[in-house]
Write an enzyme that holds these catalytic residues in place. Structure first.
Site, PDB file in Angstrom:
ATOM      1  N   PHE A 157       0.862  -1.196   0.000  1.00  0.00           N
ATOM      2  CA  PHE A 157       0.000   0.000   0.000  1.00  0.00           C
ATOM      3  C   PHE A 157       0.892   1.237   0.000  1.00  0.00           C
ATOM      4  O   PHE A 157       0.733   2.151   0.809  1.00  0.00           O
ATOM      5  CB  PHE A 157      -0.929   0.003   1.218  1.00  0.00           C
ATOM      6  N   CYS A 159      -4.827   3.156  10.391  1.00  0.00           N
ATOM      7  CA  CYS A 159      -5.244   4.564  10.477  1.00  0.00           C
ATOM      8  C   CYS A 159      -6.750   4.664  10.685  1.00  0.00           C
ATOM      9  O   CYS A 159      -7.326   5.745  10.535  1.00  0.00           O
ATOM     10  CB  CYS A 159      -4.816   5.332   9.236  1.00  0.00           C
TER      11      CYS A 159
END
Length: 397
Positions: free
Chosen positions: A231, A341
């Protein structure tokens, strides 16, 4: 200012300076405010408590001030100047090594619903509430007052963040440009590493500034290693690993646009192309096909798997599967940097799910460090919900 009165006994959180008023705490509103209007909040006994932006939803008011008047001509200038002082204290503004940082971080800077990122003189603004969206011109004027000639431009990128309401023109664009300003992507420095930032077409405001310190930590461990950056977006962790002397770095992301910027960032920093490979594909699928032991260091930094509590259960399962795969694949004596996150996944939940993932693999795993967001993504001590980024550095035998 329209007055909003709380139910009896529901003023305790405001007296502790929490910046939200939930709809269930509201007894009555003396008037008919439109979304984004300033309202004054009172206790059931009529005592003034605070004022902020009214909105429709589970949060009725996002508090802007417990004392100052947001209608004052100086309010926005003073608020932004205070935020800048924090970044100066953190050694960010005026740094020769770093020219990008978060200037305003919502509740962390007592400006709920507002994000402003600084890219070498360009302020990229995102409004996450109707009130902040309606205040954009005032905010822009305040930025010009605070930064004077150092400000090159103010770009509003609220189309993907401001709640959709009839009448809002959610079109991104410049609120201010200095004479001769170049609208193309700019090059910024982060700990002396160079990055291209495209706030027009990139994700968020163009760069993920919240991983600055964690990228530097990867640099401390990467020398001589084979590194996998999952990612990767525009390759932040990859550039730090290469700069630290990684033997080879593979960067994986499903966005072709992001991978183009990875390659440009590798070239921008002068690294040999033979030390880096860009792979435009699904990160989870790629990891599943990786031979065990190929990588000495794996970075797992996925997007938020849960953006609301309804998605929490599925998100935790996804984090467990992803971390189990990374822990099982990394070479003996290898390192895994893993992050979440998702704001609704707290630090304890994340640690538990990574523990479960490690146990699933049967490998011996140590926690070398617990990771978080940097100083410019400050957390208001009265608003612990602002601590959204959490991570672990794992050593896997």
């Amino acid at each position: 200012m329209i007055k909003l009165f709380l139910k009896k006994g529901r003023d305790e959180s405001l007296r502790r300076f929490h910046p939200w008023v939930f709809s269930g705490a509201v007894a009555q509103i003396a008037g008919n405010p439109a979304e984004g209007d300033l309202v004054a909040v009172y206790s059931s006994e009529g005592e003034y408590l605070a004022c902020g932006h009214y909105q429709i939803g589970s949060i009725s008011v996002r508090i802007l001030s417990f004392d100052a008047d947001p209608q004052s001509p100086d309010f926005w200038r003073v608020s932004i100047a205070r935020a800048l002082e924090v970044r100066k204290a953190a050694g960010l503004f005026g740094s020769e090594a770093t020219s990008c940082f978060r200037l305003v971080h919502g509740e962390g800077d007592s400006l709920p619903g507002l994000i402003i990122d600084w890219y070498d003189g360009v302020c990229v603004l995102q409004a996450h509430s109707v009130g902040m969206f309606r205040a954009r011109q005032q905010i822009c004027s305040a930025l010009k007052d605070v930064f004077q000639d150092a400000l090159k431009a103010v770009y509003d990128k609220s189309s993907g963040t401001a709640p959709f309401k009839a009448g809002l023109e959610l079109v991104d664009g410049y609120l201010y440009k200095s004479e001769g300003f170049d609208e193309g992507p700019c090059t910024v420095l982060e700990n002396s590493n160079r990055f291209l930032v495209d706030w027009n077409k990139g994700q968020k405001t163009g760069f993920f500034l919240d991983q600055r310190e964690n990228r530097a930590l990867v640099g401390r461990y990467a020398a001589g290693h084979s590194v996998l950056n999952l990612f990767c977006y525009t390759g932040g962790f990859s550039i730090y690993a290469l700069a630290a002397g990684a033997r080879h770095v593979d960067s994986v992301d499903s966005s072709a646009r992001a991978m183009e910027l990875v390659d440009k960032n590798v070239a921008l920093n002068g690294f040999e192309s033979s030390r880096h490979t860009s792979l435009c594909c699904d990160a989870i699928s790629y990891l599943s096909g990786v031979p065990e032991g190929k990588y000495d260091l794996i970075i797992v930094d996925p997007p938020a798997f849960a953006k609301h509590r309804g998605a929490l259960k599925n998100a935790l399962r996804a984090y467990q599967r992803l971390n189990a795969a990374a822990i099982s694949k990394v070479a003996p004596g290898g390192l895994v940097f893993t992050f979440s996150c998702s704001q609704v996944v707290d630090r304890e939940m994340f640690s538990t799910v990574v523990f479960s993932a490690a146990a699933q693999t049967g490998r011996r795993v140590r926690i070398l460090d617990r990771l978080c967001q940097p100083a410019d993504h400050s957390v208001n001590i009265y608003h612990p919900e602002g601590e959204y980024l959490k991570g672990l550095l794992l050593y896997v035998e």
